[in-house]
Design an enzyme around this catalytic site. Structure first.
Site, mmCIF file in Angstrom:
data_model
loop_
_atom_site.group_PDB
_atom_site.id
_atom_site.type_symbol
_atom_site.label_atom_id
_atom_site.label_comp_id
_atom_site.label_asym_id
_atom_site.label_seq_id
_atom_site.Cartn_x
_atom_site.Cartn_y
_atom_site.Cartn_z
ATOM 1 N N GLU A 256 -28.835 52.162 30.628
ATOM 2 C CA GLU A 256 -30.017 51.870 31.445
ATOM 3 C C GLU A 256 -30.694 50.690 30.767
ATOM 4 O OE1 GLU A 256 -30.731 53.499 34.140
ATOM 5 O OE2 GLU A 256 -29.350 55.161 33.916
ATOM 6 N N CYS A 295 -39.645 50.480 32.793
ATOM 7 C CA CYS A 295 -38.403 49.849 33.241
ATOM 8 C C CYS A 295 -38.391 49.693 34.756
ATOM 9 C CB CYS A 295 -37.219 50.667 32.793
ATOM 10 S SG CYS A 295 -37.392 52.401 33.217
HETATM 11 P P1 NAP Z 1 -34.051 47.898 22.272
HETATM 12 O O1 NAP Z 1 -34.611 47.004 21.262
HETATM 13 O O2 NAP Z 1 -32.758 47.561 22.889
HETATM 14 O O3 NAP Z 1 -33.973 49.339 21.565
HETATM 15 C C1 NAP Z 1 -33.580 50.464 22.278
HETATM 16 C C2 NAP Z 1 -33.022 51.497 21.334
HETATM 17 O O4 NAP Z 1 -31.823 51.008 20.749
HETATM 18 C C3 NAP Z 1 -33.941 51.852 20.169
HETATM 19 O O5 NAP Z 1 -33.848 53.225 19.920
HETATM 20 C C4 NAP Z 1 -33.354 51.060 19.022
HETATM 21 O O6 NAP Z 1 -33.626 51.598 17.756
HETATM 22 C C5 NAP Z 1 -31.881 51.173 19.330
HETATM 23 N N1 NAP Z 1 -31.039 50.163 18.717
HETATM 24 C C6 NAP Z 1 -31.312 48.859 18.548
HETATM 25 N N2 NAP Z 1 -30.251 48.254 17.975
HETATM 26 C C7 NAP Z 1 -29.293 49.207 17.789
HETATM 27 C C8 NAP Z 1 -27.991 49.208 17.243
HETATM 28 N N3 NAP Z 1 -27.425 48.092 16.798
HETATM 29 N N4 NAP Z 1 -27.308 50.375 17.204
HETATM 30 C C9 NAP Z 1 -27.851 51.505 17.679
HETATM 31 N N5 NAP Z 1 -29.100 51.563 18.208
HETATM 32 C C10 NAP Z 1 -29.801 50.427 18.264
HETATM 33 O O7 NAP Z 1 -35.045 48.121 23.485
HETATM 34 P P2 NAP Z 1 -36.589 48.484 23.446
HETATM 35 O O8 NAP Z 1 -37.319 47.296 22.923
HETATM 36 O O9 NAP Z 1 -36.841 49.802 22.821
HETATM 37 O O10 NAP Z 1 -36.877 48.685 24.996
HETATM 38 C C11 NAP Z 1 -37.219 47.632 25.845
HETATM 39 C C12 NAP Z 1 -36.154 47.374 26.857
HETATM 40 O O11 NAP Z 1 -35.623 48.584 27.378
HETATM 41 C C13 NAP Z 1 -36.670 46.625 28.061
HETATM 42 O O12 NAP Z 1 -35.854 45.516 28.258
HETATM 43 C C14 NAP Z 1 -36.529 47.571 29.227
HETATM 44 O O13 NAP Z 1 -36.143 47.019 30.424
HETATM 45 C C15 NAP Z 1 -35.498 48.507 28.790
HETATM 46 N N6 NAP Z 1 -35.759 49.814 29.364
HETATM 47 C C16 NAP Z 1 -34.932 50.259 30.346
HETATM 48 C C17 NAP Z 1 -35.147 51.494 30.906
HETATM 49 C C18 NAP Z 1 -34.242 52.030 31.964
HETATM 50 O O14 NAP Z 1 -34.322 53.223 32.276
HETATM 51 N N7 NAP Z 1 -33.369 51.252 32.533
HETATM 52 C C19 NAP Z 1 -36.191 52.290 30.459
HETATM 53 C C20 NAP Z 1 -37.009 51.810 29.467
HETATM 54 C C21 NAP Z 1 -36.781 50.558 28.916
HETATM 55 P P3 NAP Z 1 -34.745 50.991 16.771
HETATM 56 O O15 NAP Z 1 -36.043 51.162 17.454
HETATM 57 O O16 NAP Z 1 -34.605 51.823 15.565
HETATM 58 O O17 NAP Z 1 -34.381 49.558 16.582
#
Ligand code: NAP
Length: 521
Positions: A256, A295
Site C-alpha cells: 500500500e 493515504c
Molecule cells: P516509509 O518511510 O516508507 O516507512 C514506512 C515503514 O517502512 C516504516 O515502518 C519504516 O520504518 C519502514 N522501513 C523503511 N525502510 C525500511 C527498510 N529498508 N526495511 C524495512 N522497513 C523499512 O513511509 P512513511 O514515511 O512512514 O509513510 C509515508 C508514506 O506512506 C506516504 O507516501 C503515504 O502515501 C504512504 N501511505 C500509504 C498508505 C496506504 O494505505 N496506501 C497509508 C499510509 C501511508 P522506520 O520508521 O523505522 O524507518
C-alpha cells in the site's frame, strides 16, 4: 525518558547501541527512545512460526473471532490513554486520534463478527465446485487454508493504531501469527497497543510480536510461506520488493503506497446544492484531518470551468475557518506534521507545486497558529493551489503528504475527467460528486481502472457519507500502479492474502464430505 522495547520470542527485549528518538511534534521534546540493534530477528520469526501457527490454526474461525473481539475490547478499555498518546507523539487533534484508535477497535470488532458468522470451520471453500469430465463423479473445488508462515507487517507513521489492527485482524482471523513493525517515529501508540494486548493475555503465545525501531535484517529471514504486508512510501516498497525473501524464496508481498487521490465535481452540480456542499466539506476534511497525512486524502480537485469561481470561493472560504495550532485545543482542526522530515518533504512538495501552479490559499508557512507561543513544532497551515492547465505534471507526479490540494479545471466532460485522474498513475480512491446517474456512472467507470475504490457523493447520501478518506473494513483498500498494486480488507477478501488457495480434484462424494467442513462463500 521512556526506553521502548520490542516484544519478540515471547518476551520484552531492549536493543543496544544508538537509539532512535520519538518526539512530540508540537514542542520537539524527546518523549522516548528505542533501538532494535542486537535483537535476534531470525529467532523472533522462528518463535512466531513454532508457537503462533499451531496455537492459531487449531482454532476455528469463530474462536479466532473471539480473540479479535477480546483484543478490540482490551484496546478500547484504554482508549483515553491511547488518544492522549496519539496527540503527544503524533500531533493528532482529538478527532484525528479517534479516527486512528477507534478505527483500530472497530476493524477488529468487524472481523470478530465475520469470524463468528463463519462458525466452526477452519478453512474456506471458494464458490461452487465444477464437474471435470463427462462423468459427474470426477469433481473439482477450491479451498483456502491458512498459510504455513508468519505475517510480517511494516506500517507507515500516520496510523499507528489502525494500521496495526487492520492488518492483524485479517491475519489472525485467517490463522497467521503477526510480527508488526510500526514506523519508529510515531510508535508510542503501537507500543502501548501491543503492551495492552500482551498484558490482557487475549492472544495465544507467538500470535503477536512487536519490532519497535529499525527492521534491521528482519526481512532477510522471510521464508516461502511468510506474508509481508507493507504500508509506506513507494521508495521503501521498491526496496522491500527486491529482498531475497520475496524474490528468491517466494514470500508473498502486499504493498500500500503513495496515491494522488482525486475528487471530480460533476458538471450537473449547482453551487449551493447539497451535493456541492458535500464536495466542499469532503475536500476540506481531507486537507485538514490528520494535517493531510492520510493515504486516502484528496490531492487533486477537478472542477468544471463553468463553476470554477464558485468552487474556488467556497473552498477558500471554508479553509479560512480552519484553525491550525495546538492539537489539544478544542476548535483546532490542523495539528502539526508528525516529524521534522515529513515537514521538510511537504515543504519541498509545496515549492514544486508553487512553481507549476498558483497558491490561492496559504503559502506553505506555519501561518497563524492557535495557542502556540514558541517557534517550535512541525506546523504548516493548509495550502490550496490552482493549476491553469489540468495536465501540469507536478500535480500528478508527486504525492505531497500534508495539508494541501490542487484545483484542476476541466471541461465538464466525464471522459476528460477520467483521463486526467489517470495521470496520477494509479490511486487508492477517487470520488465523483454528481446527482446525474449518467454523469456519475461515466466518471466512476472511467476512473475505476486507475483506482482501488470509487466514492460517489450525491445529495441522497450527503448526510451519511463518510467520504473517501475513511477506509472501511467492508470494502477493499489498495490501488493499482503508484498506489502499490495491493489490496487489504474488503470483508472476507482481506483474508485471501494470508491464505493459500488450493484446488482439489477427485471423487465427488469424497470432496463433498471434505468441503462440508469448510465455510463456503
Ligand atoms: P516509509 O518511510 O516508507 O516507512 C514506512 C515503514 O517502512 C516504516 O515502518 C519504516 O520504518 C519502514 N522501513 C523503511 N525502510 C525500511 C527498510 N529498508 N526495511 C524495512 N522497513 C523499512 O513511509 P512513511 O514515511 O512512514 O509513510 C509515508 C508514506 O506512506 C506516504 O507516501 C503515504 O502515501 C504512504 N501511505 C500509504 C498508505 C496506504 O494505505 N496506501 C497509508 C499510509 C501511508 P522506520 O520508521 O523505522 O524507518
Amino acid at each position: 525518558m521512556q526506553q521502548l522495547q520490542s516484544y519478540v520470542s515471547g518476551k520484552w527485549q531492549a536493543g543496544q547501541g544508538k537509539a532512535a528518538q520519538l518526539k512530540n511534534p508540537v514542542t520537539e521534546e524527546v518523549l522516548a527512545e528505542t533501538s532494535t540493534q542486537g535483537i535476534d530477528f531470525q529467532a523472533a520469526l522462528a518463535h512466531a512460526r513454532t508457537k503462533g501457527i499451531p496455537a492459531l490454526q487449531e482454532l476455528n474461525f469463530a474462536e479466532r473471532g473471539k480473540l479479535l473481539m477480546a483484543a478490540s475490547k482490551a484496546i478500547h478499555a484504554q482508549r483515553d490513554e491511547l488518544l492522549s498518546l496519539a496527540t503527544l507523539n503524533g500531533g493528532n487533534t482529538r478527532g484525528d486520534a479517534k479516527f486512528d484508535v477507534d478505527g483500530a477497535t472497530s476493524t477488529l470488532a468487524y472481523y470478530a463478527k465475520v469470524g463468528e458468522r463463519m462458525g466452526e470451520a477452519k478453512f474456506l471453500v471458494d464458490g461452487e465446485g465444477v464437474q471435470l469430465s463427462r462423468s459427474p463423479r470426477y469433481w473439482g473445488e477450491h479451498i483456502y487454508v491458512p498459510r504455513a508462515g508468519v505475517a510480517v507487517h511494516v506500517n507507515a507513521f500516520n496510523f499507528p493504531a489502525w494500521g496495526l489492527a487492520e492488518k492483524a485482524a485479517c491475519a489472525w482471523l485467517a490463522g497467521m501469527p503477526v510480527v508488526t513493525k510500526p514506523a519508529t517515529a510515531t510508535s508510542l501508540v503501537s507500543y502501548r497497543v501491543v503492551q495492552i494486548l500482551i498484558e490482557a493475555q487475549v492472544l495465544p503465545e507467538g500470535a503477536l510480536s512487536l519490532i519497535c525501531g529499525s527492521a534491521g535484517d528482519l526481512l532477510s529471514h522471510l521464508d516461502p510461506f511468510d506474508a509481508l504486508a507493507f504500508t509506506g512510501s513507494s521508495v521503501t516498497a521498491g526496496k522491500l520488493r527486491s529482498g531475497e525473501g520475496v524474490t528468491l524464496r517466494g514470500a508473498r508481498i502486499n504493498v500500500e503506497a503513495d496515491s494522488l487521490n482525486a475528487a471530480v465535481l460533476g458538471r450537473d452540480v449547482q453551487p449551493g446544492s447539497d451535493t456541492f456542499d458535500l464536495f466542499v466539506q469532503e475536500v476540506i476534511r481531507d486537507m485538514t484531518q490528520k494535517a493531510g497525512q492520510k493515504c486516502t486524502a484528496i490531492r487533486r480537485v477537478l472542477v468544471p470551468v463553468e463553476i470554477l469561481d464558485a468552487a474556488r470561493e467556497a473552498l477558500v472560504e471554508e479553509l479560512k475557518a480552519q484553525r491550525t495550532g495546538n492539537p489539544t485545543v478544542r476548535g483546532v482542526r490542523v495539528g502539526p506534521l508528525a516529524t521534522e522530515s515529513q515537514l521538510e518533504d511537504v515543504r519541498e512538495g509545496v515549492e514544486r507545486l508553487k512553481a507549476a501552479t498558483k497558491a490561492i490559499h496559504g503559502d506553505g508557512s506555519r501561518g497563524e497558529l492557535t495557542e502556540i507561543d514558541h517557534d517550535k513544532g512541525y506546523f504548516m497551515s493548509p495550502v490550496l493551489f490552482e493549476a491553469a492547465d489540468a495536465g501540469v505534471e507536478a500535480v500528478h507526479a508527486h504525492e505531497v503528504f500534508g495539508p494541501c490540494a490542487t484545483i484542476l479545471p476541466y471541461s465538464g466532460d466525464p471522459s476528460e475527467a477520467a483521463k486526467i485522474v489517470g495521470l496520477g498513475q494509479g490511486g487508492l480512491v477517487a470520488s465523483v460528486y454528481s446527482d446525474d446517474a449518467q454523469v456519475a456512472g461515466e466518471v466512476a467507470l472511467g476512473m475505476a481502472p486507475f483506482n482501488g475504490r470509487i466514492n460517489i457523493g450525491s445529495a441522497k447520501i450527503a448526510s451519511e457519507s463518510l467520504g473517501p478518506g475513511a477506509v472501511l473494513p467492508q470494502l477493499v483498500h489498495g490501488g493499482p500502479g503508484r498506489a502499490g498494486g495491493g489490496e487489504e480488507l474488503g470483508g472476507l477478501r482481506g483474508l485471501g492474502f494470508y491464505m493459500q488457495r488450493t484446488a482439489l480434484q477427485g471423487y465427488k462424494p469424497l470432496l463433498e464430505k471434505l468441503t462440508s467442513q469448510g465455510h463456503r462463500f
